[in-house]
Each structure stands twice: as C-alpha cells, then as structure tokens.
Design a protein around this motif. Structure first.
Motif, PDB file in Angstrom:
ATOM      1  N   GLN A 151       0.825  -1.201   0.000  1.00 59.79           N
ATOM      2  CA  GLN A 151       0.000   0.000   0.000  1.00 59.79           C
ATOM      3  C   GLN A 151       0.864   1.258   0.000  1.00 59.79           C
ATOM      4  O   GLN A 151       0.590   2.223  -0.713  1.00 59.79           O
ATOM      5  N   ASN A 189       2.549   1.655  -3.475  1.00 63.84           N
ATOM      6  CA  ASN A 189       1.582   2.108  -4.475  1.00 63.84           C
ATOM      7  C   ASN A 189       1.215   3.576  -4.273  1.00 63.84           C
ATOM      8  O   ASN A 189       1.112   4.338  -5.243  1.00 63.84           O
ATOM      9  N   SER A 190       1.026   3.970  -3.015  1.00 58.72           N
ATOM     10  CA  SER A 190       0.674   5.370  -2.723  1.00 58.72           C
ATOM     11  C   SER A 190       1.786   6.315  -3.147  1.00 58.72           C
ATOM     12  O   SER A 190       1.544   7.349  -3.769  1.00 58.72           O
ATOM     13  N   GLU A 200       2.129   6.595  -6.892  1.00 59.00           N
ATOM     14  CA  GLU A 200       1.030   7.391  -7.429  1.00 59.00           C
ATOM     15  C   GLU A 200       1.231   8.871  -7.131  1.00 59.00           C
ATOM     16  O   GLU A 200       1.048   9.728  -8.011  1.00 59.00           O
ATOM     17  N   ILE A 201       1.628   9.188  -5.903  1.00 57.49           N
ATOM     18  CA  ILE A 201       1.818  10.595  -5.514  1.00 57.49           C
ATOM     19  C   ILE A 201       2.945  11.236  -6.313  1.00 57.49           C
ATOM     20  O   ILE A 201       2.841  12.388  -6.754  1.00 57.49           O
ATOM     21  N   ASN A 222       3.861  16.671  -2.961  1.00 56.54           N
ATOM     22  CA  ASN A 222       2.830  16.381  -3.957  1.00 56.54           C
ATOM     23  C   ASN A 222       3.244  16.755  -5.376  1.00 56.54           C
ATOM     24  O   ASN A 222       2.581  16.375  -6.339  1.00 56.54           O
ATOM     25  N   GLU A 272      -1.664   4.161   6.392  1.00 61.19           N
ATOM     26  CA  GLU A 272      -2.908   4.804   6.816  1.00 61.19           C
ATOM     27  C   GLU A 272      -2.973   6.270   6.388  1.00 61.19           C
ATOM     28  O   GLU A 272      -4.031   6.758   5.992  1.00 61.19           O
ATOM     29  N   PRO A 327      -2.719   8.017   1.807  1.00 61.36           N
ATOM     30  CA  PRO A 327      -3.832   8.260   0.880  1.00 61.36           C
ATOM     31  C   PRO A 327      -4.503   9.620   1.036  1.00 61.36           C
ATOM     32  O   PRO A 327      -5.098  10.130   0.072  1.00 61.36           O
ATOM     33  N   THR A 328      -4.421  10.223   2.201  1.00 57.24           N
ATOM     34  CA  THR A 328      -5.061  11.535   2.408  1.00 57.24           C
ATOM     35  C   THR A 328      -4.069  12.691   2.322  1.00 57.24           C
ATOM     36  O   THR A 328      -4.446  13.842   2.543  1.00 57.24           O
ATOM     37  N   ASN A 364      -2.342  14.342  -0.128  1.00 55.60           N
ATOM     38  CA  ASN A 364      -2.519  15.444  -1.065  1.00 55.60           C
ATOM     39  C   ASN A 364      -3.681  16.356  -0.691  1.00 55.60           C
ATOM     40  O   ASN A 364      -3.605  17.585  -0.856  1.00 55.60           O
TER      41      ASN A 364
END
Length: 625
Positions: free
Chosen positions: A260, A263-264, A267-268, A412, A481, A484-485, A487
């Motif tokens: 996780q 992947n995060s 992606e970011i 970001n 945890e 994912p939030t 950005n």
C-alpha cells in the motif's frame, strides 16, 4: 563499555524502580508515544536528556507517577529522531541498575549504526578497532563495503567466550546477539560490548572509563545517520524490563501495508521506480549519499566526488554531508548559495562548471522549495542548466550530475514523473516522513527515482540495509494509513496558510514574508509554511537585529500562551492539527555556519486549526509593537 540484554536485565534487584516504571508506563502521557516533535519553549538543547532525567529522578524519589506530573517534565529532545521521554527512561533504568551515568546509555533503532559510530570516531582519531563476536555477524553487516566505501579500518575475529579475549592496542568491540543475557562479564579487554535486540534495535552502555568524547560522538551519529529506538519499541523494551508481555506487530499484515505504501508513493510522485522507506528522512539521505559514493567508486574509479549543497539548508542535511566528507579523502563538499540574494540556477551553473573542469563526479542536494525562505527556482532554467553538456579541462565530456531533491515541503509535486520537469535529468527525490506523509505520527522517510536514475536505487537500498535503517513495521502501518489523504491535507493546509499570510500582509505590511506566489501555487507548489521577517528598529545593525530577535520570541510566546491547545513552539511541519512556530537559526539550522543562519520566524499551519483565533492573537501582537 558493554551492552545489556533487555529481557533479563542483570538481576534487576531494585524492585522500587521496577514498580515505579510500571506505574509510569500505565500513566504516561499519550504524546510520549504519538508525537514526533516536542516543545522548544521548555527545552534546553545543551541539557538534552539530562534535564528531563533530573526532574524524572525527583519524581521517582517521591514516588510520583501521575499523568499530570509526567506531563510537566521538560522536553528531553526536540525531536524523537534524537531521543524522547521513553528512550530516556529506558536508558535511565539500565544505567540505574548498573550504577552508571544515564548519559552513557544510548538506545538505537539500528543494530548496525552503534558499531559504525565507534568506527567513525576511531577513524578520525586514527585509533585501531577490533570487532569480536561469538556466534555470527548479522547478515547485513557487510565487512567489505564498510572497509572499501565507508573507509573504516578494523580487525574481525570470532571468539568462543569473553574470557579468552586478549589485550589489544585500540578499541575492542564485542557484538552479541544473545537477547537472553542476564549477566555480563566485564572483561578489562572489552571496550564496547554490543548486544543486538532483533525485534527492538540495540542499547549501548558505556562504563565511563573510556574517553568521554565517545558519548557525544556516538550521540551525534544517532542524531544524524539514524534514529533513537522508536517510542513504540522503547515501550516494548520497558515492558520486558518490568516483566510484562509486549505485543508484537502483525507480521501477516505487514506485506500488505508495504504494498500500500509503495503504491501510494508511486502514485503521488508519478514514478514507477522502486520505493525505499527509511526510519527517517536523514536515514534515507544517508543511504542515498553512501549509495552514490559506492556507485562513483565503482563506475568512476580514481575520480573525486563532489557533493554540492546549499550552505543554509536544513542543518541535518548540511551537517551529514560534511560528516561524510570528513571520513573520505575523495569526497568534498562545495557550497551552493540558493536563496535570498542568490539564485539557485546561477549557483548550480557556476559550481557544475568548476566540477566539470576538474573531471569530478557531481552530486547536487537541494530543497525545493528552499528552507526557510520558501523559494522556488525557475524550473525551466534549472532543467536547462542541469542538462547542459559540459567539458573537462582536457576537452572530454564531463560526468553528468545526479540531482538529489529534498521535496519535503512539497511532496505532492511530480518532479520525477515521465512528463515532470526533471524527467531528463538523473534525479532522486526524498521526503521526511514526519511531515505530511505521516501527519507527524512517525519519522519514516522515503525516496524514489525517475527512469534515468532508477538503477541507482539498488545501491541506495544496499546501504539502507547495511545500516539497518529501514522503516519499522509500525512506521509502515502509519504511512499506509496516512499517505492516501496526504494530497488533500496539503491542499487544505495551504488554503489556511495563504489566508493567514494575506491577513498578516494586510495588518503588518512592513513585515517581510517569504511564501510562494499565487503563480507558483497554480503550478502545484502549495506549501503550508512561510517565514516571517518582522519589522525592526534601532540605531545600529546590532540593535536592529537584537530587537527583531526579541520580537520573534514575543510573537511565538503570545501564540503559545493564548492558544496553548493549538499553537506550539517546535520544529514541525505537515502535522494533522494546530500551528507550529520556530526560529530556524536556533532549531533546524542548528549546525549551520552562523553567517548563514536565519533569525526569522518560521510558521507552519495544518489543515485543522482555529484560524480566526490565530488572527485575533496576531492583531493583539501588532497593537503591542
């Protein structure tokens, strides 16, 4: 000097102490386990650890372990990477059990770095080192790399027992992996006895008979190249110490969490490279530096290695780079002024021309935005100057630079994506995890590379493993945890910061504010930190500087006193809640040369705070000046 196993700590005759620690564990403030940064207004850096323990010792004598009393203890260290209340108490308990000074007990998250700290000290002192062990060395203890890349010199020998160890002209380091040791044979021929705690880290105990400089030198290695044993692991160690069971992490779930996180981050950052996650940002940076040194030694044999660094960048970066150079003859640090009256692009151009003429290997470390001035260079010009083909003094093609980007303030921004501004330049980016990635819940940092530099990450990972500086399972769980939030939190925090900056500009227009322009924000540069250069007065430069410094503290103190639940004087950024204030010259630039320090206020806002209340207090401040 020796290490003591934690599970059966040397007879532990002091029942009073054990009972007291049990009460402290039950009543400790939640911040001890959950915060990454602590209050600077109750912190004296020169008394790091000792002031906390002096007050803690007083509570112990009076058998006071209530939460409110523990909360009033002075800050042990300003940042948990360096140490924290639980690491201090663990070290205190071990010292007290053995009639030692707590300063001589040092707990590490890494199991390798304690050895490297001794090797570094002895390298600089030109002192011989002998490393002994009874069973086997840890798999990650790469003898050849330590000698050839780090430049450390040592003899290595396996022994059957402590008793058979002979005398030696130098330092003798004894490594043990026996977590069940309950008693230590203090041979006069052992200077350092290191016991490795497989699940928790390591704890170094010194008897004080050696040169006291070892204490400060080893502490400084923990400060710069790794971290203290984490609060969670210190708590587990304390529970073991007092005979209470300690829950272990859920190994079956950690693989999923790591996926996780990977992947995060991919992606970011808009990258597809390997993702490396370290115990902190500086652990990550150290692996990057040593990995690139290793790469240069193999691919550019005989050539000099130049690390090009802003002289006023984050003090940990500045200090660590110079510490690496101090150990290696072929490594040199070149200054690269980047903000204020200096232009990063022009400075890079000038320094790269010099390095090219010398046919050396250029590695550039830079922060974008810069800290604390929050400046962003012209990125197209930066790309062009990094891409420029240069020639050596003998008209050969110069070695291309590797750009190492600290993008902690704007994690970001997709610098390294296939269509990013740095896509054509060999680039690695890294981020301090205690900021936005974890929201201030852990220190773990990470790095990625663009396609052109992806192959370099194998060497970086090799050194991350060698130094045992990978993120812990709990750190990975926290990142999984929080990432994912991230950005969205960056957007919300920037909105608060822009509003506060506009308010200050309107009500105190003579103040100088360093913050990104609206144009840069539209390009994706949305930091939630700004620096505030308050107006001053006086007949001389000295008077004006003294007035401004006093005004900085007045503002910070007002904010803390009036909004104690939200405003905090500490080294922080990207937290989930509140507003954080610091003066870079006395915190993040602690080891920077005095002439390059910034005696200004640095302010960082979170996505969640009472902004209107902060405006009210700032207006009161303006009325008083």
């Amino acid at each position: 000097m020796y290490i003591i196993g934690l599970s059966k700590l040397i007879l532990m005759k002091d029942d009073k102490m054990l009972n007291y620690i049990s009460e402290v564990i039950a009543n400790m403030p939640t911040d001890w386990l959950k915060l990454t940064t602590h209050r600077l207004d109750i912190y004296d850096e020169e008394l790091a650890k000792t002031q906390f323990l002096e007050h803690f010792e007083n509570l112990y004598r009076e058998n006071i372990a209530e939460t409110f009393a523990l909360q009033k203890l002075p800050t042990a260290y300003d940042y948990i990477r360096l140490g924290h209340p639980l690491s201090c108490i663990l070290e205190w308990a071990i010292a007290k059990s053995n009639d030692l000074d707590p300063e001589n007990v040092i707990a590490f998250q890494s199991k390798t770095i304690p050895v490297l700290a001794i090797l570094r000290k002895n390298l600089l002192d030109q002192k011989n080192t002998r490393i002994l062990y009874t069973d086997k060395l840890p798999e990650f203890f790469d003898v050849e790399t330590l000698r050839e890349v780090y430049g450390y010199s040592f003899d290595l020998k396996k022994v059957k027992t402590v008793e058979e160890i002979s005398s030696f002209d130098g330092s003798t380091v004894f490594i043990s992996q026996d977590a069940q040791v309950s008693e230590v044979n203090l041979s006069s021929n052992i200077d350092f006895f290191i016991n490795l705690q497989s699940d928790l880290g390591s704890v170094l105990v010194m008897d004080g008979k050696q040169d006291n400089a070892y204490v400060s030198e080893i502490q400084h290695v923990r400060r710069r190249e790794t971290i203290a044993m984490t609060p969670a692991n210190c708590l587990a160690a304390l529970k073991l110490l007092v005979g209470k069971s300690s829950a272990k992490s859920k190994e079956t779930e950690i693989g999923t969490k790591k996926n996780q996180v990977t992947n995060s981050i991919n992606e970011i950052t808009g990258t597809s490279s390997k993702v490396l996650v370290a115990s902190c940002g500086l652990s990550m940076q150290y692996a990057i530096m040593m990995g690139l040194v290793h790469e240069a030694l193999e691919k550019h044999k005989g050539k000099e290695i130049k690390f090009i660094v802003p002289p006023n960048c984050y003090g940990g970066t500045n200090d660590q780079v110079r510490r690496v150079a101090a150990c290696l003859d072929r490594v040199e640090v070149l200054d690269m002024p980047v903000d204020g009256d200096n232009d990063m692009v022009q400075s890079i151009d000038t320094v790269l021309e010099k390095v090219a003429r010398e046919d050396a290997v250029p590695y550039i470390i830079a922060e974008i935005p810069t800290n604390p001035r929050v400046e962003v260079p012209n990125l197209k010009d930066l790309r062009d100057v990094l891409q420029e083909k240069r020639k050596t003094s003998t008209d050969k093609v110069a070695i291309e630079p590797v750009f190492i980007l600290d993008q902690t303030f704007c994690p970001n921004v997709q610098f390294l994506a296939s269509d990013g501004i740095l896509s054509a330049i060999s680039s690695i980016s890294y981020v301090s995890g205690s900021k936005f990635p974890s929201g201030g819940r852990c220190t773990a940092g990470y790095c990625v590379a663009n396609n052109k530099a992806a192959n370099l990450l194998d060497k970086v990972e090799e050194h991350l493993v060698l130094c045992d500086n990978k993120a812990t399972n709990l750190q990975m769980e926290i990142l999984a945890e929080q990432l994912p939030t991230m950005n969205q939190r960056i957007k919300d925090a920037y909105k608060n910061t822009r509003e506060f900056v506009s308010f200050i500009q309107e009500n105190l227009p003579e103040a100088k504010i360093n913050f990104v322009s609206e144009q840069l924000a539209n390009q994706g540069f949305t930091p939630s930190v700004f620096s505030l250069d308050l107006p001053t007065k006086g007949d001389t430069a000295e008077e004006r500087e003294a007035y401004k410094r006093a005004l900085n503290l007045k503002l910070i103190n007002m904010m803390i006193q009036e909004i104690p639940n939200e405003s905090k004087y500490c080294v922080s950024y990207g937290q989930l809640n509140g507003c954080y204030w610091t003066i870079p010259a006395t915190s993040t630039q602690g080891t920077t040369k005095e002439a390059d320090k910034d005696y200004i206020a640095r302010v960082s806002l979170s996505p969640n705070l009472d902004l209107e209340r902060h405006k009210e207090v700032f207006l009161d401040f303006v009325k008083q000046i």
